[in-house]
Design an enzyme around this catalytic site. Structure first.
Site: not given
Length: 520
Positions: A225-226, A91, A230, A88, A498, A83, A157, A493
């Site tokens: 895929g995403y 990106k 992206e 994330c 909304e 990430c 590890g 609004h």
């Protein structure tokens, strides 16, 4: 009001106060002297760090081991996992950079005296800015671990047995062995490469693109895929020429109608798709560019094209190969670890969290929360389990797609078409009017039960800042949101959020879901 509400405390310093205000768990009372540590965490990404820090905060003795193997082209990074370093965060920053380029053109329509005719990003400067931010997060993470008394070692590890972990304390030293009462595996995953000539030697992945030193140029993104979508979209927004190669369908696992709308939006913006196509080989030409040969699996025809960059986005694999899991007796499925509802493996004191576990959402917030909850159960007497249902997510394309709950297909499959009602509508963001941006793909829908107050099973939205819109609705959906409640909610609004409170047309009715006016 008591003074307790004004006091800052942790389970480390004031467990009595935590119990008094109803947190429901307290500090780890004692450690087992048979072991060197109460907890060893393998992996320093979102899940592992969250678990390690929470366990230490509960009073446990914690060791965290983390090591990143360089990619085939040599990319490496620091602590924090996918990430922070290659997912994330970079990106979203690249996404924002591409949106800013679009905003400059819109600014002219809004009256700003801006020259929008010769816009071109400085790729190297952008990469440098992104990487500087990432390195600052790496540093803060190291400091945070130190402050929370988590022992951290930059090393890989592996199990010697179910309670013993072996690792290299520092380069050139002898391997060290430690024992732990509990072990949490949180090593995550890395991108896959196709098994074709030239894929590994000549291609890159999302592990590389955010620190890529040269401009990507004309880029073939393999995978829809995403991650693939992206990357293709921010590259297009930055002025490059991406092409997306799709093996079967875009956004597998997401709502089909929304996925196809998203692909149509990308096509409208100039991102071409090579449908039902798979790569055959990649080879370097004399001019340094990459010749990609491919085959259409529907027609059987073969073709080729030349690109500057080939980016593989065909899925991810779990990093189990270096863990020596057989020595601990841990069960795996494919390249992931099998766990139960408590994140325990078939070996009771060995757990797994994050992207390495089989059949769970591979999302950072899921990893963080599951890691924290596990630590609290292990060391603070808590009982709360991770709820993996109805997790919201967003695809960060120019018009973002965000959703929570069931897709329309899943709802119909589980409940039956006669028991499902789908409310839907197109809408027109106010800010799109002056620059005359396309509103063709601004769409949302609520998938609900047909009976009673019509409990909402899924919410789907394509439009500006989709993640910000759906995040709040996600809490409402998990709390039992109904269509009756949604339509009785007064919207703010003029906003796009909304529009969910204005959903009155059902697919079953056959009426046109396109609005005639924004204010009536």
């Amino acid at each position: 009001m008591t003074a307790l509400k004004f006091m800052r405390c942790s389970s480390r310093t004031c467990p009595t106060i935590r119990a008094t205000i109803g947190v429901g768990w307290s500090r780890h009372a004692s450690s087992n002297p048979r072991y060197d540590y109460d907890l060893v965490v393998l992996g320093g990404g979102s899940a592992g760090l969250a678990c390690a820090k929470e366990a230490a905060d509960c009073g446990a003795r914690v060791l965290c081991l983390d090591f990143v193997k360089p990619t085939p082209v040599g990319t490496r990074w620091g602590i924090g996992g996918t990430c922070v370093n290659v997912g994330c965060i970079p990106k979203k920053l690249m996404h924002q950079a591409s949106l800013l380029g679009e905003a400059v053109h819109e600014a002219v329509a809004y009256g700003w005296n801006v020259d929008d005719q010769n816009l071109r990003p400085d790729w190297r400067k952008l990469v440098r800015s992104v990487q500087n931010h990432i390195k600052s997060v790496n540093w803060v993470t190291r400091v945070d671990l130190r402050d929370k008394k988590v022992e951290y070692v930059n090393s890989l590890g592996a199990f010697l047995d179910s309670h013993t972990i072996e690792f290299l304390a520092r380069p050139g030293s002898e391997r060290r062995q430690v024992t732990s009462e509990h072990v949490v595996v949180a090593v995550g995953g890395r991108p896959r490469y196709p098994d074709i000539p030239g894929a590994v030697e000549l291609g890159i992945t999302s592990d590389d693109i955010f620190s890529y030193e040269r401009e990507p140029g004309r880029t073939l993104v393999v995978g829809a895929g995403y991650v693939g979508l992206e990357c293709a979209c921010f590259l297009k927004g930055l002025g490059y020429e991406p092409t997306v190669m799709v093996r079967s369908i875009v956004l597998r696992g997401f709502d089909r109608q929304m996925s196809e709308l998203l692909a149509a939006m990308m096509t409208e913006r100039g991102v071409p798709f090579l449908g039902t196509t798979i790569p055959q080989s990649v080879e370097r030409q004399a001019d340094g560019r990459l010749l990609v040969r491919y085959r259409n699996t529907t027609t059987g025809t073969e073709g080729s094209d030349v690109f500057d960059t080939v980016l593989w986005a065909i899925g991810r694999r779990g990093l189990i190969e270096d863990l020596n899991l057989p020595a601990a007796g841990v069960e795996i499925r494919n390249d992931k670890i099998v766990v139960d509802a408590t994140e325990a493996t078939n070996v009771p004191h060995i757990f797994a969290v994050g992207d390495i576990i089989y059949g769970r959402p591979e999302l950072t917030p899921v990893a963080i929360l599951s890691g924290r909850l596990l630590a609290r159960r292990l060391f603070a007497g808590a009982t709360q389990l991770m709820d993996y249902a109805d997790v919201a997510t967003t695809v960060f394309t120019p018009l973002e797609y965000s959703c929570v709950g069931m897709s329309e297909e899943t709802a119909i499959e589980l409940r039956g078409a006669d028991n499902i009602e789908v409310f839907h509508g197109y809408y027109k963001p106010t800010e799109f009017f002056i620059p005359q941006k396309s509103v063709r793909h601004c769409y949302l829908k609520a998938v609900a039960e047909i009976s009673g107050d019509q409990k909402i099973l899924g919410l789907h939205y394509i439009g500006p800042v989709a993640g910000e819109v759906i995040q709040g609705f996600a809490a409402a959906l998990k709390s039992g949101l109904t269509v009756k409640t949604l339509l009785n909610t007064v919207g703010i609004h003029p906003t796009t959020a909304e529009e969910f409170t204005r959903l009155s047309i059902t697919k079953r009715s056959g009426r046109d879901p396109t609005p005639a006016s924004c204010c009536s």
